[in-house]
Design a protein around this motif. Structure first.
Motif, PDB file in Angstrom:
ATOM      1  N   SER A 151      32.508  66.869  16.500  1.00  0.00           N
ATOM      2  CA  SER A 151      33.559  67.138  17.478  1.00  0.00           C
ATOM      3  C   SER A 151      33.616  66.052  18.547  1.00  0.00           C
ATOM      4  O   SER A 151      34.703  65.595  18.926  1.00  0.00           O
ATOM      5  CB  SER A 151      33.318  68.512  18.116  1.00  0.00           C
ATOM      6  N   ASP A 152      32.469  65.593  19.026  1.00  0.00           N
ATOM      7  CA  ASP A 152      32.449  64.561  20.071  1.00  0.00           C
ATOM      8  C   ASP A 152      32.993  63.228  19.555  1.00  0.00           C
ATOM      9  O   ASP A 152      33.758  62.541  20.246  1.00  0.00           O
ATOM     10  CB  ASP A 152      31.024  64.380  20.595  1.00  0.00           C
ATOM     11  N   ILE A 153      32.601  62.849  18.321  1.00  0.00           N
ATOM     12  CA  ILE A 153      33.091  61.589  17.764  1.00  0.00           C
ATOM     13  C   ILE A 153      34.598  61.658  17.528  1.00  0.00           C
ATOM     14  O   ILE A 153      35.336  60.701  17.807  1.00  0.00           O
ATOM     15  CB  ILE A 153      32.346  61.260  16.456  1.00  0.00           C
ATOM     16  N   ALA A 154      35.083  62.797  17.022  1.00  0.00           N
ATOM     17  CA  ALA A 154      36.517  62.946  16.780  1.00  0.00           C
ATOM     18  C   ALA A 154      37.305  62.896  18.089  1.00  0.00           C
ATOM     19  O   ALA A 154      38.397  62.303  18.153  1.00  0.00           O
ATOM     20  CB  ALA A 154      36.781  64.259  16.041  1.00  0.00           C
ATOM     21  N   LYS A 155      36.772  63.489  19.145  1.00  0.00           N
ATOM     22  CA  LYS A 155      37.457  63.431  20.440  1.00  0.00           C
ATOM     23  C   LYS A 155      37.509  62.002  20.964  1.00  0.00           C
ATOM     24  O   LYS A 155      38.522  61.572  21.531  1.00  0.00           O
ATOM     25  CB  LYS A 155      36.737  64.336  21.442  1.00  0.00           C
ATOM     26  N   GLN A 156      36.422  61.276  20.790  1.00  0.00           N
ATOM     27  CA  GLN A 156      36.409  59.890  21.244  1.00  0.00           C
ATOM     28  C   GLN A 156      37.418  59.035  20.479  1.00  0.00           C
ATOM     29  O   GLN A 156      38.120  58.206  21.059  1.00  0.00           O
ATOM     30  CB  GLN A 156      35.001  59.324  21.087  1.00  0.00           C
ATOM     31  N   LEU A 157      37.494  59.257  19.165  1.00  0.00           N
ATOM     32  CA  LEU A 157      38.474  58.519  18.366  1.00  0.00           C
ATOM     33  C   LEU A 157      39.900  58.875  18.769  1.00  0.00           C
ATOM     34  O   LEU A 157      40.776  57.998  18.856  1.00  0.00           O
ATOM     35  CB  LEU A 157      38.246  58.816  16.881  1.00  0.00           C
ATOM     36  N   TYR A 158      40.149  60.154  19.006  1.00  0.00           N
ATOM     37  CA  TYR A 158      41.508  60.557  19.396  1.00  0.00           C
ATOM     38  C   TYR A 158      41.889  59.960  20.748  1.00  0.00           C
ATOM     39  O   TYR A 158      43.035  59.520  20.942  1.00  0.00           O
ATOM     40  CB  TYR A 158      41.603  62.085  19.447  1.00  0.00           C
ATOM     41  N   LYS A 159      40.955  59.936  21.681  1.00  0.00           N
ATOM     42  CA  LYS A 159      41.277  59.392  23.001  1.00  0.00           C
ATOM     43  C   LYS A 159      41.587  57.905  22.914  1.00  0.00           C
ATOM     44  O   LYS A 159      42.527  57.413  23.565  1.00  0.00           O
ATOM     45  CB  LYS A 159      40.107  59.641  23.957  1.00  0.00           C
ATOM     46  N   ARG A 160      40.821  57.167  22.100  1.00  0.00           N
ATOM     47  CA  ARG A 160      41.116  55.744  21.923  1.00  0.00           C
ATOM     48  C   ARG A 160      42.483  55.526  21.274  1.00  0.00           C
ATOM     49  O   ARG A 160      43.244  54.640  21.670  1.00  0.00           O
ATOM     50  CB  ARG A 160      40.021  55.090  21.090  1.00  0.00           C
ATOM     51  N   ALA A 161      42.779  56.354  20.272  1.00  0.00           N
ATOM     52  CA  ALA A 161      44.075  56.235  19.608  1.00  0.00           C
ATOM     53  C   ALA A 161      45.216  56.577  20.554  1.00  0.00           C
ATOM     54  O   ALA A 161      46.297  55.966  20.499  1.00  0.00           O
ATOM     55  CB  ALA A 161      44.112  57.132  18.375  1.00  0.00           C
ATOM     56  N   ASP A 162      45.004  57.546  21.449  1.00  0.00           N
ATOM     57  CA  ASP A 162      46.049  57.925  22.392  1.00  0.00           C
ATOM     58  C   ASP A 162      46.238  56.849  23.461  1.00  0.00           C
ATOM     59  O   ASP A 162      47.365  56.574  23.879  1.00  0.00           O
ATOM     60  CB  ASP A 162      45.686  59.264  23.041  1.00  0.00           C
TER      61      ASP A 162
END
Length: 350
Positions: A151-162
């Protein structure tokens, strides 16, 4: 003088005094024997000490006082008794949520305060979208029994993509699905595209497009962190069938020997070039079916296909390839020990 017709009754005995247990529990120092003891609780050291003679009466006592901690960012006293650790991904966004009550005595002050609070929140819609995405990622990972690391890695990836506006034309579910898929590979928790599609209800094609975009933007080597086999080009491949064996065997309630033997069969099949080009899911399912009959643990091919998410015809096709080269896949020491037998394997001829 007349005689008494009957003797007079004896007077009743006086009532006995009632006694009860003394519920007043007092801790008295065994050395001082002071009826009014002076017991001091030293919470700093966790000791219970006699104030008269200094004898330690107890250790490791529990501090029952109120716990005051400082949760403020600045130095100084903070009387707050609640608060959680700050999330570096949120950048303080979770601390800006303020609710204004509606009761204002019909003065209209509450409505004005609500308007001012909504205008004062920086970011506005973008922050709400990030909070919604983070909440959705947490819910999906929990429903799929994925650890918090994913969950933490996916959130970090989503924030970078956003922040970099990489997938503005894609839906929120598609971006979240791609981030969870990449996070599973990086954290050595293998999940296939089919499983991610079933989790997020997003078509495989759209997830693949989002995955390719994130892979090129973040310079992600295909399959790094997945622990899969290395191909001829020196690149780590995607999710390997050996990694899928663990979950499939657990769902099928198979003993550890089946998983160990099936893993060796998959490794030998890769060396011999057997079933090359087949999907890892079908190879893992066919290896389990092959090993179960080899070790006399009969399992229905429909049951294995249901756990692996593969049709029966696909498993039978890969099993035919294993059966054709069964003498190359099965070690002679297994047969000599009596644990395995080639005669138990069902024939592919109809």
């Amino acid at each position: 003088m007349l005689a008494q017709p009957f003797p007079l009754a004896a007077p009743p005995p006086p009532p006995k005094p009632s006694y009860g247990p003394d519920l007043a529990v007092r801790l008295i120092c065994p050395d001082c024997r002071d009826p009014v003891p002076k017991i001091v609780e030293e919470f700093g050291s966790g000791d219970l000490v006699c104030g008269s003679c200094g004898l330690v009466l107890g250790d490791r006592i529990v501090d029952t006082r109120s716990e005051w901690r400082t949760f403020a960012n600045d130095e100084g006293d903070d009387p707050s008794r609640v608060g959680a650790a700050s999330d570096p991904l949120m950048d303080g966004m979770e601390q800006l949520d303020t609710l204004i009550g509606f009761r204002d005595g019909n003065t209209g002050v509450a409505k004005e305060l609500q308007r001012a609070a909504s205008r004062s929140q920086g970011g506005g819609r973008n922050e709400r979208n990030i909070l919604t995405a983070f909440r959705e990622i947490s819910n999906m990972c929990d429903s799929f029994s994925l650890p918090k690391t994913i969950s933490d890695i996916a959130k970090q990836l989503y924030k970078r993509a956003d922040e970099e506006k990489l997938l503005r034309s894609k839906s929120l579910d598609a971006v979240i699905a791609a981030c969870i898929f990449i996070a599973c590979r990086q954290a050595h928790v293998p999940r296939t595209f089919r499983e991610i599609c079933e989790l997020t209800r997003v078509p495989k094609k759209i997830i693949g497009q989002c995955y390719k975009t994130l892979e090129q933007a973040f310079n992600l080597t295909p399959g790094v962190g997945s622990g899969g086999p290395i191909n001829d080009k020196g690149i780590v491949a995607g999710t390997g069938p050996e990694e899928l064996l663990v979950r499939y065997c657990n769902h099928l309630a198979l003993p550890p020997t089946v998983q160990s033997y099936a893993s060796d069969i998959i490794i030998e099949a890769r060396k011999q070039g057997i079933a090359a080009g087949r999907s890892p899911v079908s190879i893992a399912g066919a290896a389990i079916f092959f090993t179960c009959h080899l070790l006399d643990h009969t399992k229905n091919i429909k049951e294995i296909g249901g756990v692996a998410g593969v049709s029966d015809s696909t498993l039978k096709l890969v099993y035919k390839l294993f059966y054709a080269d069964r003498e190359k896949l099965v070690k002679q020491e297994w047969i000599d020990s009596g644990k395995a037998s080639l005669d138990r394997l069902p024939s592919t001829e109809k």
